[in-house]
Design an enzyme around this catalytic site. Structure first.
Site, PDB file in Angstrom:
ATOM      1  CG  HIS A 271      -2.020  -1.036   1.120  1.00 31.71           C
ATOM      2  ND1 HIS A 271      -2.931  -1.074   0.102  1.00 31.71           N
ATOM      3  CD2 HIS A 271      -2.309  -2.083   1.933  1.00 31.71           C
ATOM      4  CE1 HIS A 271      -3.750  -2.098   0.277  1.00 31.71           C
ATOM      5  NE2 HIS A 271      -3.386  -2.726   1.380  1.00 31.71           N
TER       6      HIS A 271
ATOM      7  NE  ARG B 180       1.666  -4.952   3.488  1.00 34.76           N
ATOM      8  CZ  ARG B 180       0.468  -4.542   3.924  1.00 34.76           C
ATOM      9  NH1 ARG B 180      -0.360  -5.402   4.498  1.00 34.76           N
ATOM     10  NH2 ARG B 180       0.123  -3.275   3.812  1.00 34.76           N
TER      11      ARG B 180
ATOM     12  CD  GLU C 244      -4.476  -9.018   4.066  1.00 39.21           C
ATOM     13  OE1 GLU C 244      -4.634  -7.881   4.543  1.00 39.21           O
ATOM     14  OE2 GLU C 244      -3.538  -9.304   3.309  1.00 39.21           O
TER      15      GLU C 244
END
Length: 268
Positions: free
Chosen positions: A48, A73, A152
């Site tokens: 992100h 990540r 998630e």
């Protein structure tokens, strides 16, 4: 000479809780500031944050001067990008949106060399091997690799035990924000049902002796999860800390309040 020791992975095995911070500013300068704050681990976010390989390399280089463990990540769990992240020196990889044991097994293969996996052999060109100066890199790299799979979604939680049981998965990270959205609580990771789902996942992973982690800005909940057995918890993000502090400074001045206290300056 073997691959560098992965302190983050070693401490997971030892059971020490590790407190971290999420970095989304995508800048080596701010990464260096974060590295000096005393956190155990820092996330370089490729999902992100506006990071590319070059900006990630700069951040890893900045963090290397400090006793802090970087976790990178990936934007997605695809073999090609995982290969590149490993070659730039990532030893601890966090892969988002894992929902099945089959997907976890494919990730294990992607981050390990043959015959255990399918990682491409090109480390002679890479920062990971100190540009071919680590003579035993190929034979020792797998042992220092830490694969963290991120669950998630409701589907991921349903497959939690199977995913955690995959050999080569070193830890499981629960992502409350996307989980909240998938559960019908978009933008409400603090909803009671979401928190309970996270607690249940933490307890399950603890019973399975699988290191568990999460990101939450709710410090009380972070402490609760640590008490439930979480081994690594990120307690904030550089972006929200920066934007919040700037907004607070402006509001305080506009309201006539006391100035924000700052550390003595060493000059500009």
């Amino acid at each position: 000479m073997p691959a560098p020791r992965n302190r983050f992975k070693a401490r997971l095995s030892e059971g020490d809780p590790q407190i971290g911070l999420w970095m989304g500013l995508a800048n080596a300068y701010t990464a260096e500031i974060c590295a000096g704050a005393g956190f155990d681990w820092l996330v370089v976010d490729g999902e992100h944050a506006p990071n590319d390989l070059q900006s990630m390399i700069g951040q890893l280089q900045a963090l290397a001067a400090f006793p802090v463990s970087p976790v990178v990540r990936a934007p997605v769990g695809e073999t090609w990008i995982l290969k590149q992240l490993l070659d730039i020196g990532a030893q601890s990889l966090l892969v988002p949106m894992v929902e099945s044991a089959a997907q976890a097994r494919a990730l294990v293969e992607a981050v390990r060399y043959p015959p255990r996996g399918k990682r491409g052999v090109g480390a002679a060109l890479a920062r990971a091997s100190a540009f071919n100066r680590i003579g035993d890199y190929l034979t020792t790299a797998d042992g220092e690799m830490c694969l963290i799979v991120q669950i998630e979604s409701v589907a991921g939680l349903a497959a939690l035990k199977e995913i955690a049981g995959v050999e080569g998965v070193d830890a499981v990270f629960i992502g409350p924000s996307d989980l909240a959205a998938d559960m019908g609580y978009l933008g409400r990771p603090g909803a009671p049902a979401v928190k309970q789902a996270v607690r249940t996942a933490m307890a399950t992973l603890h019973d399975l002796s699988c290191p568990a982690g999460l990101l939450t800005a709710d410090q009380a909940f972070a402490r609760e999860c640590l008490e439930e057995g979480a081994r690594f918890v990120a307690i904030g993000t550089d972006v929200t800390l920066f934007s919040g502090a700037i907004s607070q400074l402006r509001r305080q001045f506009a309201g006539g309040g006391d100035a924000v206290k700052q550390a003595p300056s060493s000059g500009y």
